[in-house]
Write a protein that holds these residues in place. Structure first.
Motif, PDB file in Angstrom:
ATOM      1  N   VAL A 101     -32.600 -12.297  14.821  1.00  0.00           N
ATOM      2  CA  VAL A 101     -31.664 -11.174  15.163  1.00  0.00           C
ATOM      3  C   VAL A 101     -30.492 -11.476  15.988  1.00  0.00           C
ATOM      4  O   VAL A 101     -29.881 -10.554  15.403  1.00  0.00           O
ATOM      5  CB  VAL A 101     -32.667  -9.896  16.272  1.00  0.00           C
ATOM      6  N   GLY A 102     -30.320 -11.595  16.678  1.00  0.00           N
ATOM      7  CA  GLY A 102     -29.222 -12.545  17.557  1.00  0.00           C
ATOM      8  C   GLY A 102     -28.308 -13.343  16.578  1.00  0.00           C
ATOM      9  O   GLY A 102     -26.783 -12.307  15.977  1.00  0.00           O
ATOM     10  N   LEU A 103     -28.987 -13.585  14.999  1.00  0.00           N
ATOM     11  CA  LEU A 103     -27.478 -13.956  13.383  1.00  0.00           C
ATOM     12  C   LEU A 103     -26.793 -12.380  13.096  1.00  0.00           C
ATOM     13  O   LEU A 103     -25.859 -12.496  13.600  1.00  0.00           O
ATOM     14  CB  LEU A 103     -28.613 -14.989  13.176  1.00  0.00           C
TER      15      LEU A 103
ATOM     16  N   PHE B  11     -28.534 -25.215   7.174  1.00  0.00           N
ATOM     17  CA  PHE B  11     -28.636 -24.584   5.360  1.00  0.00           C
ATOM     18  C   PHE B  11     -30.084 -23.798   6.158  1.00  0.00           C
ATOM     19  O   PHE B  11     -29.416 -22.735   5.024  1.00  0.00           O
ATOM     20  CB  PHE B  11     -28.616 -26.474   4.833  1.00  0.00           C
ATOM     21  N   TYR B  12     -31.028 -24.185   6.715  1.00  0.00           N
ATOM     22  CA  TYR B  12     -31.790 -22.930   6.718  1.00  0.00           C
ATOM     23  C   TYR B  12     -31.501 -21.807   7.324  1.00  0.00           C
ATOM     24  O   TYR B  12     -31.530 -20.912   7.067  1.00  0.00           O
ATOM     25  CB  TYR B  12     -33.202 -23.399   7.611  1.00  0.00           C
ATOM     26  N   SER B  13     -30.772 -21.799   8.430  1.00  0.00           N
ATOM     27  CA  SER B  13     -29.918 -20.818   8.946  1.00  0.00           C
ATOM     28  C   SER B  13     -29.118 -19.614   7.929  1.00  0.00           C
ATOM     29  O   SER B  13     -29.036 -18.662   7.613  1.00  0.00           O
ATOM     30  CB  SER B  13     -28.976 -21.072  10.326  1.00  0.00           C
ATOM     31  N   ALA B  14     -28.717 -20.448   7.269  1.00  0.00           N
ATOM     32  CA  ALA B  14     -27.333 -20.340   6.130  1.00  0.00           C
ATOM     33  C   ALA B  14     -27.900 -19.336   5.092  1.00  0.00           C
ATOM     34  O   ALA B  14     -28.046 -17.921   4.476  1.00  0.00           O
ATOM     35  CB  ALA B  14     -25.818 -20.349   5.620  1.00  0.00           C
ATOM     36  N   PHE B  15     -28.767 -19.691   4.797  1.00  0.00           N
ATOM     37  CA  PHE B  15     -29.871 -19.279   2.773  1.00  0.00           C
ATOM     38  C   PHE B  15     -30.764 -18.352   3.656  1.00  0.00           C
ATOM     39  O   PHE B  15     -31.272 -16.929   2.949  1.00  0.00           O
ATOM     40  CB  PHE B  15     -30.843 -20.884   2.624  1.00  0.00           C
ATOM     41  N   MET B  16     -30.934 -18.240   5.169  1.00  0.00           N
ATOM     42  CA  MET B  16     -32.408 -17.334   5.558  1.00  0.00           C
ATOM     43  C   MET B  16     -31.422 -16.046   5.395  1.00  0.00           C
ATOM     44  O   MET B  16     -31.407 -14.270   4.881  1.00  0.00           O
ATOM     45  CB  MET B  16     -32.992 -17.466   6.877  1.00  0.00           C
ATOM     46  N   THR B  17     -30.059 -16.456   6.255  1.00  0.00           N
ATOM     47  CA  THR B  17     -29.104 -14.641   6.295  1.00  0.00           C
ATOM     48  C   THR B  17     -28.154 -14.626   4.911  1.00  0.00           C
ATOM     49  O   THR B  17     -28.561 -12.816   4.981  1.00  0.00           O
ATOM     50  CB  THR B  17     -27.714 -15.644   7.450  1.00  0.00           C
ATOM     51  N   LEU B  18     -27.575 -15.439   3.726  1.00  0.00           N
ATOM     52  CA  LEU B  18     -27.905 -15.561   2.751  1.00  0.00           C
ATOM     53  C   LEU B  18     -29.226 -13.858   2.184  1.00  0.00           C
ATOM     54  O   LEU B  18     -28.202 -12.981   1.520  1.00  0.00           O
ATOM     55  CB  LEU B  18     -27.605 -16.181   1.614  1.00  0.00           C
ATOM     56  N   GLY B  19     -29.668 -14.696   2.213  1.00  0.00           N
ATOM     57  CA  GLY B  19     -31.272 -14.234   1.092  1.00  0.00           C
ATOM     58  C   GLY B  19     -31.488 -12.585   2.189  1.00  0.00           C
ATOM     59  O   GLY B  19     -31.528 -11.682   1.248  1.00  0.00           O
ATOM     60  N   MET B  20     -30.805 -11.892   3.328  1.00  0.00           N
ATOM     61  CA  MET B  20     -30.547 -10.603   3.819  1.00  0.00           C
ATOM     62  C   MET B  20     -29.506  -9.867   3.491  1.00  0.00           C
ATOM     63  O   MET B  20     -29.805  -9.078   4.418  1.00  0.00           O
ATOM     64  CB  MET B  20     -31.173 -11.196   5.653  1.00  0.00           C
ATOM     65  N   THR B  21     -28.762 -10.220   2.646  1.00  0.00           N
ATOM     66  CA  THR B  21     -28.349  -9.853   1.884  1.00  0.00           C
ATOM     67  C   THR B  21     -27.710  -9.319   0.461  1.00  0.00           C
ATOM     68  O   THR B  21     -27.632  -8.462   0.593  1.00  0.00           O
ATOM     69  CB  THR B  21     -26.956 -10.392   2.052  1.00  0.00           C
ATOM     70  N   LYS B  22     -28.961  -9.569   0.021  1.00  0.00           N
ATOM     71  CA  LYS B  22     -29.791  -9.560  -1.029  1.00  0.00           C
ATOM     72  C   LYS B  22     -30.394  -8.769  -1.293  1.00  0.00           C
ATOM     73  O   LYS B  22     -31.483  -8.565  -0.717  1.00  0.00           O
ATOM     74  CB  LYS B  22     -29.740 -11.344  -2.121  1.00  0.00           C
ATOM     75  N   GLY B  23     -31.005  -8.310  -2.738  1.00  0.00           N
ATOM     76  CA  GLY B  23     -31.892  -7.017  -3.325  1.00  0.00           C
ATOM     77  C   GLY B  23     -31.862  -6.077  -2.540  1.00  0.00           C
ATOM     78  O   GLY B  23     -31.721  -5.282  -2.502  1.00  0.00           O
ATOM     79  N   VAL B  24     -33.333  -6.032  -1.826  1.00  0.00           N
ATOM     80  CA  VAL B  24     -33.865  -4.589  -0.958  1.00  0.00           C
ATOM     81  C   VAL B  24     -32.945  -4.620   0.308  1.00  0.00           C
ATOM     82  O   VAL B  24     -32.862  -3.920   1.037  1.00  0.00           O
ATOM     83  CB  VAL B  24     -35.612  -5.032  -1.032  1.00  0.00           C
ATOM     84  N   TRP B  25     -32.732  -6.108   0.581  1.00  0.00           N
ATOM     85  CA  TRP B  25     -31.990  -6.426   2.480  1.00  0.00           C
ATOM     86  C   TRP B  25     -30.563  -5.392   1.753  1.00  0.00           C
ATOM     87  O   TRP B  25     -30.461  -4.988   3.289  1.00  0.00           O
ATOM     88  CB  TRP B  25     -32.065  -7.531   2.673  1.00  0.00           C
ATOM     89  N   ALA B  26     -30.021  -5.205   0.814  1.00  0.00           N
ATOM     90  CA  ALA B  26     -28.325  -4.818   0.522  1.00  0.00           C
ATOM     91  C   ALA B  26     -29.053  -3.320   0.976  1.00  0.00           C
ATOM     92  O   ALA B  26     -27.523  -2.956   1.754  1.00  0.00           O
ATOM     93  CB  ALA B  26     -28.301  -5.209  -0.319  1.00  0.00           C
ATOM     94  N   ASP B  27     -29.602  -3.184   0.817  1.00  0.00           N
ATOM     95  CA  ASP B  27     -29.790  -1.638   0.754  1.00  0.00           C
ATOM     96  C   ASP B  27     -30.260  -1.403   1.711  1.00  0.00           C
ATOM     97  O   ASP B  27     -30.121   0.082   2.659  1.00  0.00           O
ATOM     98  CB  ASP B  27     -31.354  -1.012  -0.059  1.00  0.00           C
ATOM     99  N   TRP B  28     -31.021  -2.078   2.442  1.00  0.00           N
ATOM    100  CA  TRP B  28     -31.172  -1.953   4.148  1.00  0.00           C
ATOM    101  C   TRP B  28     -29.981  -2.172   5.144  1.00  0.00           C
ATOM    102  O   TRP B  28     -30.105  -1.272   5.971  1.00  0.00           O
ATOM    103  CB  TRP B  28     -32.853  -2.494   4.870  1.00  0.00           C
ATOM    104  N   TYR B  29     -29.754  -3.084   5.101  1.00  0.00           N
ATOM    105  CA  TYR B  29     -28.642  -3.469   6.097  1.00  0.00           C
ATOM    106  C   TYR B  29     -27.097  -2.895   5.240  1.00  0.00           C
ATOM    107  O   TYR B  29     -26.325  -2.959   6.240  1.00  0.00           O
ATOM    108  CB  TYR B  29     -28.426  -5.153   5.802  1.00  0.00           C
ATOM    109  N   GLY B  30     -27.028  -2.649   3.760  1.00  0.00           N
ATOM    110  CA  GLY B  30     -25.783  -1.888   3.539  1.00  0.00           C
ATOM    111  C   GLY B  30     -25.682  -0.497   3.758  1.00  0.00           C
ATOM    112  O   GLY B  30     -25.254  -0.183   4.862  1.00  0.00           O
TER     113      GLY B  30
ATOM    114  N   VAL C 130     -23.723 -17.682  17.833  1.00  0.00           N
ATOM    115  CA  VAL C 130     -25.109 -17.816  18.801  1.00  0.00           C
ATOM    116  C   VAL C 130     -25.982 -19.078  17.814  1.00  0.00           C
ATOM    117  O   VAL C 130     -26.568 -19.445  19.282  1.00  0.00           O
ATOM    118  CB  VAL C 130     -26.665 -16.528  17.846  1.00  0.00           C
ATOM    119  N   ILE C 131     -25.261 -20.088  17.413  1.00  0.00           N
ATOM    120  CA  ILE C 131     -26.088 -20.658  16.611  1.00  0.00           C
ATOM    121  C   ILE C 131     -26.250 -22.070  17.782  1.00  0.00           C
ATOM    122  O   ILE C 131     -26.578 -22.102  18.689  1.00  0.00           O
ATOM    123  CB  ILE C 131     -25.488 -21.479  15.740  1.00  0.00           C
TER     124      ILE C 131
END
Length: 369
Positions: free
Chosen positions: A132-134, A40-59, A141-142
């Motif tokens: 980074v691998g994720l 769940f840590y892996s899933a929630f962290m990855t989800l967080g990196m798709t929201k907010g300012v991260w969406a602007d950076w990665y999207g 990669v898990i």
């Protein structure tokens, strides 16, 4: 009188064995739960990196970041935000338990310094490589990172002259075979670009966590596991935030000011931080259960139980990211699921003789050859 004394002794021995067995089983349950929380840590962290300012950076990348910044600096920053949240949870828990004083005292001791060393290896290096691998290859990669118990067994033999018998070597061979099965999927024609490199970076995480397991085993044998995990998470969070991210900023960005600006944006992005707070909590619970489980059922078996995250990681990512968030690309081919299960079996073989699970209750088997 002798008969009565013998009966009392036999009863006491039986009670002691039952108590030890129950204690060990509880430790196994706690260590298994750590694997689930890691998923769940892996899933929630990855989800967080798709929201907010991260969406602007990665999207859409409206910030105009370079590919190398997106790949490595943002990976380090994501790990730093998660580990900082996890450290806050750990410190809050220590405060509630009245152990903050013990935490600061332990920092000055040799076991405390050993835990700091383990955290520096397993935190800034392995955690960043994992993130980074994720981002590069997804949840595939898990299972690769779940090689850490096998690597830990090998490093334990090299560094501390610990036992590495035929059974353990067989388990290591099974884990390596499983990792090759997983890696073979990156050779397929439809594999995403950068997957092979992502798998290689994930192996760095496994190497660091295997070393951390060896080093931390010494520290947690001499200090409270709850203090140990607080030292671990606090050190990892601070090292990621004030050392690794600025270094990446100087190497791949425009200096410390650039990385500082990104860090402030990350911590003030509400839609993302909701998920990072959750991922930090799950990471804290996972590591705490891992350390606690190791102290109750032994480091080898504890690492084996925690290694079930090779299954729980892809499963939780599929549930949270694929089903709940509706994101595509998180479904895994059958070969990966089969390899993850095979790796769990290999980890179990490293930790113990699997036949002990089927022997009669009440008979203790400590044979591990």
């Amino acid at each position: 009188m002798n008969e009565m004394s013998g009966a009392v002794n036999a009863s006491a021995i039986a009670a002691k064995k039952k108590l030890s067995s129950d204690f060990r089983k509880k430790g196994i349950s706690i260590a298994l739960f750590s694997g689930l929380m890691y998923g769940f840590y892996s899933a929630f962290m990855t989800l967080g990196m798709t929201k907010g300012v991260w969406a602007d950076w990665y999207g859409d990348n409206t910030a105009g970041l370079s590919v190398i910044v997106i790949t490595y600096l943002l990976g380090a920053l994501g790990s730093a935000v998660n580990d900082t949240c996890s450290a806050i949870w750990a410190l809050a828990y220590a405060g509630v338990k009245g152990k903050l004083g013990d935490f600061f005292r332990c920092l000055k001791t040799t076991p405390g310094k050993v835990m700091i060393l383990a955290a520096l290896i397993g935190g800034p290096i392995s955690s960043t490589a994992y993130v980074v691998g994720l981002q590069m290859a997804g949840s595939i990669v898990i299972p690769i990172t779940a090689l850490c118990p096998a690597i830990g067994a090998i490093l334990g033999r090299v560094l501390f002259k610990q036992e590495l018998n035929k059974r353990m070597m067989t388990g290591i061979g099974i884990c390596v075979a499983a990792s090759f099965l997983i890696g073979s999927t990156s050779l397929a024609g439809d594999a995403p670009e950068g997957m092979l490199l992502g798998l290689g970076i994930a192996f760095i995480a496994a190497l660091g966590w295997g070393f951390e397991g060896c080093v931390a085993g010494y520290g947690t044998s001499m200090i409270d596991s709850e203090i140990g995990i607080t030292i671990r998470q606090a050190t990892s969070g601070l090292a990621n935030l004030i050392i690794l991210v600025p270094i990446f900023g100087m190497v791949v960005g425009d200096g410390i000011g650039f990385s500082t600006s990104l860090t402030i944006s990350a911590f003030t992005s509400g839609p993302a931080m909701i998920w990072f707070v959750l991922s930090g909590l799950c990471a804290f619970v996972s590591y705490m259960c891992w350390y606690n489980g190791n102290s109750m059922c032994g480091a080898a078996l504890g690492m084996a139980c925690n290694g079930t995250f090779s299954f729980w990681g892809p499963f939780c990512c599929w549930i949270v990211l694929g089903v709940f968030a509706g994101m595509s690309g998180w479904a895994l081919p059958p070969i990966v699921w089969a390899a993850a299960v095979l790796m769990i079996f290999g980890i179990l073989v490293i930790a113990m003789n699997p036949m002990d699970l089927f022997r009669k209750k009440g008979v203790d088997h400590y044979e591990t050859a």
